[in-house]
Write an enzyme that holds these catalytic residues in place. Structure first.
Site, PDB file in Angstrom:
ATOM      1  N   LYS A 280       6.421   2.365  -2.400  1.00 54.33           N
ATOM      2  CA  LYS A 280       7.734   2.963  -2.127  1.00 54.33           C
ATOM      3  C   LYS A 280       8.693   1.878  -1.670  1.00 54.33           C
ATOM      4  CE  LYS A 280       6.057   7.418  -1.104  1.00 54.33           C
ATOM      5  NZ  LYS A 280       5.474   8.433  -0.695  1.00 54.33           N
TER       6      LYS A 280
ATOM      7  N   ASN B 246       3.070 -18.800  -5.710  1.00 53.55           N
ATOM      8  CA  ASN B 246       1.829 -19.527  -5.480  1.00 53.55           C
ATOM      9  C   ASN B 246       0.861 -19.206  -6.620  1.00 53.55           C
ATOM     10  OD1 ASN B 246      -0.307 -20.964  -4.191  1.00 53.55           O
ATOM     11  ND2 ASN B 246       0.575 -20.458  -2.195  1.00 53.55           N
TER      12      ASN B 246
ATOM     13  N   HIS C  18       1.848   4.267 -16.931  1.00 54.12           N
ATOM     14  CA  HIS C  18       1.225   5.005 -18.029  1.00 54.12           C
ATOM     15  C   HIS C  18       1.282   6.503 -17.769  1.00 54.12           C
ATOM     16  CE1 HIS C  18      -0.348   1.245 -19.667  1.00 54.12           C
ATOM     17  NE2 HIS C  18      -0.538   0.906 -18.404  1.00 54.12           N
TER      18      HIS C  18
ATOM     19  N   LYS D  86       7.596  -2.621  11.625  1.00 58.27           N
ATOM     20  CA  LYS D  86       8.466  -3.314  12.575  1.00 58.27           C
ATOM     21  C   LYS D  86       9.803  -3.629  11.932  1.00 58.27           C
ATOM     22  CE  LYS D  86       8.490  -7.380  15.556  1.00 58.27           C
ATOM     23  NZ  LYS D  86       7.753  -8.578  15.988  1.00 58.27           N
TER      24      LYS D  86
END
Length: 185
Positions: free
Chosen positions: A164, A84, A114, A181
């Protein structure tokens, strides 16, 4: 001895203002100008620009301008991928995207990272690859950080910051994004 580009693609510390890398980013900016300003619609010319800009992306790819990336050739996508408006992909390293992946507006994907040392950070950076499985929905204004793997069938809630790995068939939301969930396949 490795070139700065070879170091970049290997995930090593490299000098981002190397002449070769600057020239590649400048060429990409010219293509992005054509896509984002001159064409702005996904017609035949827009598709030709996309094929040149993203040579490793499947032809069944749709991008709503404006769109931004660093190199383009590090974006590898499957079929039926949709970006989008206002998406950004900092692709100093490979970004692998599966089939049937939809990105909401303003999604940012960052492979660039960095050094923590301020002096070193002035001239050096490194990158980590990102992988996004098939059948994913990435909600608007999500940020995907360097080195993350997102499994198949994942939904990321709008405004999340993915720091993560996210396992298959889950819903993850928040900053930092956490799985809240398990989803049915």
């Amino acid at each position: 001895m490795k070139t700065e580009k070879e170091k970049m693609l290997a995930g090593e510390i490299y000098f981002a203002n190397d002449k070769e890398l600057v020239a590649e980013r400048t060429n990409v900016k010219k293509l992005l100008h054509k896509l984002n300003i001159t064409e702005y619609v996904m017609n035949g010319t827009g598709r030709n620009i996309l094929q040149e800009l993203l040579p490793n992306a499947n032809k069944i790819l749709y991008i709503e301008p404006p769109f931004h990336c660093d190199y383009g050739y590090n974006i590898h996508s499957g079929e039926n991928v949709y970006f989008n408006v206002n998406c950004v992909v900092l692709d100093a390293m490979k970004v692998a995207i599966g089939n049937n992946v939809f990105f909401g507006p303003g999604v940012h994907i960052y492979t660039a990272a960095h050094p923590l040392d301020a002096t070193e950070r002035r001239t050096k950076q490194y990158s980590k690859p990102i992988s996004i499985g098939s059948d994913c929905w990435i909600g608007g204004n999500t940020v995907i950080c360097p080195g993350v793997t997102i499994g198949n069938g994942v939904t990321i809630g709008a405004g999340s910051v993915v720091t993560k790995d996210i396992p298959h068939n889950t819903l993850a939301v928040g900053n930092p994004a956490k799985v809240i969930k398990k989803l049915d396949k």
